[in-house]
Design a protein around this motif. Sequence first.
Motif, short mmCIF file in Angstrom:
data_model
loop_
_atom_site.label_atom_id
_atom_site.label_comp_id
_atom_site.label_asym_id
_atom_site.label_seq_id
_atom_site.Cartn_x
_atom_site.Cartn_y
_atom_site.Cartn_z
N GLN A 133 38.57 34.83 21.23
CA GLN A 133 38.42 33.73 20.27
C GLN A 133 39.75 33.47 19.58
O GLN A 133 40.52 34.40 19.31
N ILE A 134 40.03 32.20 19.30
CA ILE A 134 41.26 31.83 18.61
C ILE A 134 41.16 32.23 17.15
O ILE A 134 40.20 31.86 16.47
N ILE A 135 42.13 33.00 16.67
CA ILE A 135 42.14 33.38 15.27
C ILE A 135 43.30 32.76 14.49
O ILE A 135 43.30 32.77 13.27
N ASN A 136 44.27 32.21 15.23
CA ASN A 136 45.38 31.54 14.54
C ASN A 136 46.18 30.75 15.56
O ASN A 136 46.15 31.04 16.76
N MET A 137 46.88 29.75 15.08
CA MET A 137 47.83 28.99 15.91
C MET A 137 48.86 28.36 15.01
O MET A 137 48.62 28.16 13.81
N ASN A 138 50.03 28.10 15.55
CA ASN A 138 51.07 27.51 14.72
C ASN A 138 50.86 26.01 14.55
O ASN A 138 49.96 25.41 15.15
N PHE A 139 51.72 25.43 13.71
CA PHE A 139 51.53 24.02 13.35
C PHE A 139 51.60 23.11 14.56
O PHE A 139 50.84 22.13 14.66
N LYS A 140 52.53 23.43 15.49
CA LYS A 140 52.67 22.57 16.68
C LYS A 140 51.37 22.53 17.47
O LYS A 140 50.95 21.48 17.94
N ALA A 141 50.74 23.70 17.63
CA ALA A 141 49.49 23.75 18.38
C ALA A 141 48.37 23.05 17.62
O ALA A 141 47.56 22.33 18.20
N GLU A 152 48.69 20.62 15.55
CA GLU A 152 48.97 19.18 15.64
C GLU A 152 48.54 18.63 17.00
O GLU A 152 47.96 17.55 17.09
N LEU A 153 48.80 19.41 18.05
CA LEU A 153 48.43 18.98 19.40
C LEU A 153 46.93 18.76 19.51
O LEU A 153 46.47 17.79 20.10
N PHE A 154 46.15 19.68 18.92
CA PHE A 154 44.70 19.61 19.04
C PHE A 154 44.03 18.99 17.82
O PHE A 154 42.81 19.11 17.66
N GLU A 155 44.85 18.35 16.93
CA GLU A 155 44.32 17.68 15.74
C GLU A 155 43.52 18.64 14.87
O GLU A 155 42.40 18.36 14.44
N LEU A 156 44.12 19.80 14.59
CA LEU A 156 43.44 20.81 13.78
C LEU A 156 44.25 21.16 12.54
O LEU A 156 44.05 22.22 11.93
N THR A 157 45.17 20.29 12.13
CA THR A 157 46.06 20.61 11.01
C THR A 157 45.31 20.80 9.70
O THR A 157 45.76 21.51 8.82
N SER A 182 46.69 15.35 25.04
CA SER A 182 47.17 15.27 23.67
C SER A 182 46.19 14.47 22.83
O SER A 182 45.20 13.92 23.34
N LYS A 183 46.49 14.37 21.53
CA LYS A 183 45.60 13.61 20.63
C LYS A 183 45.62 12.12 20.96
O LYS A 183 44.70 11.40 20.59
N GLN A 184 46.68 11.66 21.65
CA GLN A 184 46.71 10.27 22.12
C GLN A 184 46.06 10.13 23.50
O GLN A 184 46.16 9.10 24.14
#
Length: 542
Positions: A176-184, A186-191, A233-235
């Motif tokens: 399970q995902i427990i963390n990701m950086n800002f770039k990731a 942003e890519l998945f629209e989870l900011t 991507s989000k687009q």
Amino acid sequence: MDKQYRDLVKTEEQSFRNNEEQKYKEMVDSKINFIKTLKNIQNGIFTMKKNDDGKLFYTVAIGKLMEEIGAGEDIILNHSPHEVFTEEIANIKQLHYEKAFQGERVNYEIELKGKRLFIDITPIKTAHVVTEILGTVLDISELRSIQKELQVNQEQMNSLLNFSQDYLIIFNQFGQIINMNFKAKELFELTNKKVDFLKLEKNVIEQYVPNLNEFLDQALKGNFKHFELDVLSKQNEKMFFSATFFPIIVDNIIVGAYLIGKDITEQKRIQDLNAYLAHHDELTTLFNRRWIEQKMKDSIQEASRINKKLAVMFIDLDRFKLINDTLGHFIGDELLKEIGKRILNNINQENHFAARMGGDEFTILCTDVESETSVFQLAETFLQNLTKPIYIEGLELLITASMGISFYPSAGIDVVDLMKKADIALYRAKELGRNMYQVYDHSMIKQNYQSFLLERDLRKAILNNEFTVYLQPKVDALTGKIISAEALIRWKHPQLGLISPSDFIPMAEETGLIIPLGKWIKRKVCEQLVKVAGKRSFHYSD
């Protein structure tokens, strides 16, 4: 009897005294051993009291640490903090000791003798009154050093997470995902969302999901895995990543996995563009010479196997050089693009393959030829469509083309043969007036060879003075007088005799030999005029 009783009592009293002395000795030894033990402990213990004047003084100082920080019993016993320590340190200690004497449990940290110390102070009460304080001193230098190192590591990790240009995702041991950086994010629209316990499948191209889970499982088993991944991507645009899974190991136990992805979308596009340009013409987007030649080779093998015909069509624009030189290369390039479009619109792209060979030369390969008539119809339709005006930058351009056609297997059985024969037919079309197509037949080889010889000899003829100039007079019909003369040139070939101007003048124009030939004629005419007039001083300059 009395004596015996007295002796018995005396003996019992002596025995009692001996037992008491033994107990006392054991108690004293125990206390001595306890004190020795306390003195040998690594940490420190101290007690303090306050006299009637309110002065604080140390009453006990035990432990190796007390000696190490310059506060052993021989130094601090019966002394106040200000009598032992520097002003700054003493003020800090005095402040906390006063709080402890007020009944408050106090602890604080301080730097002393190069050590980081933790002091915990407990008030000791008698009848609800604080009569003494007990302090323990711990050396936490290593602890704080480790904590500082952990903090630095955490800050470095945060910097990696927040500022890395790569995409970093952290998984727990359950995948399970427990963390990701800002770039990731942003890519998945989870900011603006928590990422705890998310799954990645929704954002990954479907065909890669099974492999992704397999790679994650491998990482959780301690294996590295490098692969390429497509992500939306989000687009909703496809992005390409070079990704690596590797395990997170703590105390030799795998507690999770990292996924680091590097965006290689631009590199992929460059690779795809290079692969495209390897087979296509950049200007017209048609196939290029390399591709069409390989396609001809493959098509010839297939046609040989199933006994079918092929057709190769060479196309050359008429007088394109004039347009290019007059209007500029930009207009010329735009014209070539438009010609490419018209070729594509004119063919069946399932069975016909068009390529730009270079300059203003194009080729069409027809791979499914049911009859030669169908190829002729294709040529006629294209030439007809080409007569429609082309508008570029407000200019109306009218262009025609010459075409040469060769058929497999009648004209040739390999790529070189078919292209050579189509080229011969093309030049035959140009010789016959352009804006037409010609089909190769074997008689053209002889004509072509003769033209080659004639062109070769034409170059030598100028150097060898094989031309002759005839002056043909022009007569005034009314007066009968000669008013001028017309210079006519004839070529006297050493083997072929006199050759008509209609045979070599067009060739001279096409090859550029018309310029030196023209200069030769003017010089010869002037020389004859000098002879006729007898004026030796006459001079002609090129």
